[in-house]
Design a protein around this motif. Structure first.
Motif, short mmCIF file in Angstrom:
data_model
loop_
_atom_site.label_atom_id
_atom_site.label_comp_id
_atom_site.label_asym_id
_atom_site.label_seq_id
_atom_site.Cartn_x
_atom_site.Cartn_y
_atom_site.Cartn_z
N GLY A 46 -2.44 -6.63 -37.84
CA GLY A 46 -2.43 -7.83 -38.68
C GLY A 46 -3.50 -7.73 -39.76
N THR A 47 -3.28 -8.42 -40.87
CA THR A 47 -4.34 -8.47 -41.89
C THR A 47 -5.46 -9.41 -41.44
N GLY A 48 -5.14 -10.40 -40.60
CA GLY A 48 -6.15 -11.33 -40.08
C GLY A 48 -6.64 -10.92 -38.71
N ASP A 49 -7.75 -11.55 -38.28
CA ASP A 49 -8.34 -11.16 -36.99
C ASP A 49 -8.30 -12.26 -35.92
N TRP A 50 -7.62 -13.38 -36.21
CA TRP A 50 -7.66 -14.54 -35.29
C TRP A 50 -7.10 -14.23 -33.91
N HIS A 51 -6.15 -13.34 -33.81
CA HIS A 51 -5.44 -13.15 -32.54
C HIS A 51 -5.72 -11.79 -31.90
N ARG A 81 -9.03 0.12 -43.22
CA ARG A 81 -8.85 1.13 -44.27
C ARG A 81 -8.46 2.48 -43.65
N ASP A 82 -9.00 2.79 -42.48
CA ASP A 82 -8.69 4.06 -41.81
C ASP A 82 -7.21 4.19 -41.46
N VAL A 89 3.47 5.88 -43.25
CA VAL A 89 4.20 4.76 -43.86
C VAL A 89 3.57 3.46 -43.34
N VAL A 90 3.10 2.62 -44.27
CA VAL A 90 2.51 1.33 -43.91
C VAL A 90 3.43 0.25 -44.48
N VAL A 91 3.96 -0.59 -43.59
CA VAL A 91 5.05 -1.49 -43.96
C VAL A 91 4.62 -2.96 -43.84
N ASP A 100 -2.60 -8.14 -49.61
CA ASP A 100 -3.80 -7.88 -48.83
C ASP A 100 -3.98 -6.39 -48.57
N LEU A 101 -2.86 -5.68 -48.34
CA LEU A 101 -2.94 -4.23 -48.12
C LEU A 101 -3.27 -3.50 -49.41
N GLU A 102 -2.76 -4.02 -50.54
CA GLU A 102 -3.08 -3.43 -51.85
C GLU A 102 -4.57 -3.43 -52.09
N ALA A 103 -5.25 -4.49 -51.60
CA ALA A 103 -6.70 -4.60 -51.79
C ALA A 103 -7.44 -3.52 -51.00
N LEU A 104 -6.85 -3.08 -49.90
CA LEU A 104 -7.46 -2.02 -49.08
C LEU A 104 -7.14 -0.63 -49.62
N ALA A 105 -5.90 -0.46 -50.08
CA ALA A 105 -5.43 0.87 -50.52
C ALA A 105 -4.31 0.68 -51.54
N PRO A 106 -4.65 0.65 -52.81
CA PRO A 106 -3.66 0.37 -53.85
C PRO A 106 -2.49 1.36 -53.83
N GLY A 107 -1.27 0.83 -53.92
CA GLY A 107 -0.08 1.65 -54.05
C GLY A 107 0.37 2.36 -52.79
N ARG A 108 -0.20 2.01 -51.66
CA ARG A 108 0.13 2.77 -50.43
C ARG A 108 1.18 2.09 -49.55
N ALA A 109 1.18 0.75 -49.53
CA ALA A 109 2.08 0.05 -48.61
C ALA A 109 3.42 -0.24 -49.28
N VAL A 110 4.43 -0.39 -48.45
CA VAL A 110 5.76 -0.81 -48.92
C VAL A 110 6.13 -2.10 -48.17
N ARG A 111 7.25 -2.72 -48.59
CA ARG A 111 7.67 -3.94 -47.92
C ARG A 111 8.84 -3.66 -46.99
N MET A 112 8.87 -4.31 -45.85
CA MET A 112 9.92 -4.09 -44.86
C MET A 112 11.32 -4.21 -45.48
N LEU A 113 11.53 -5.24 -46.29
CA LEU A 113 12.89 -5.45 -46.79
C LEU A 113 13.22 -4.56 -47.99
N ASP A 114 12.27 -3.68 -48.39
CA ASP A 114 12.63 -2.60 -49.32
C ASP A 114 13.65 -1.68 -48.66
N PHE A 115 13.67 -1.68 -47.33
CA PHE A 115 14.60 -0.82 -46.59
C PHE A 115 15.93 -1.53 -46.32
#
Ligand code: 4NP
Length: 160
Positions: A46-51, A81-82, A89-91, A100-115
């Motif tokens: 998760g991007t958040g840490d609450w759970h 970041r690691d 593949v980060v989805v 939020d993922l772009e802020a950690l690693a620009p251009g690396r993540a994709v979206r689930m519904l791109d598939f």
């Protein structure tokens, strides 16, 4: 071009208790059905840490179990970041997760519904504050997109 021996996939949502553990479970089952479990590593965060440290949401586990999926062994963790070094593949599940993922690693993540480009939606909607139908919708969308993602992973295993 050499053949990739392994491909790793990380699913990411906000809390890691609804959408991304569901994607992990659905996709792992598809990988097993394809006989590729030795070559495809699957995880979620998760991007958040609450759970962090908690099992998936009881409503999500219930909906998943009606489709024969046991998510009870999964535990939430926060993405780092690691993870971008560890996973091919980060989805992201939705546009906010992607941002939020772009802020950690620009251009690396994709979206689930791109598939699942034939679907009108682009986001797997957050079901946390909604009714029971939201959890069914999460499963429906993820099951469709997981097919497209499996095709992509097979392509990567053939030639990378
Ligand atoms: P998920 O759902 O991102 O699909 O795991 C959520 C879980 C928890 C919260 C929001 C969304 N929350 O606000 O605690």
């Amino acid at each position: 071009m050499s053949e990739a021996s392994r491909v790793s996939v990380l699913f990411v949502c906000l809390g890691n208790i609804c959408r991304s553990p569901t994607a992990e479970g659905v996709f792992r089952r598809k990988v097993q059905e394809a006989g590729l479990e030795a070559r495809v590593h699957v995880d979620s965060a998760g991007t958040g840490d609450w759970h962090v440290g908690r099992p998936p949401d009881a409503r999500m586990m219930e909906a998943a179990s009606r489709r024969g999926l046991d998510l009870s062994m999964l535990r939430a963790r926060q993405v780092t970041r690691d993870d971008f070094d560890a996973f091919d593949v980060v989805v992201a599940m939705d546009a906010t997760n992607l941002e939020d993922l772009e802020a950690l690693a620009p251009g690396r993540a994709v979206r689930m519904l791109d598939f699942a480009p034939h679907l009108p939606e682009r986001d797997v909607p957050d079901p946390y504050y909604g009714g029971g139908e939201g959890f069914e919708r999460v499963l429906d969308l993820i099951e469709v997109a997981a097919e497209g993602l499996l095709d992509e992973v097979k392509r990567r295993l053939r030639a990378s």
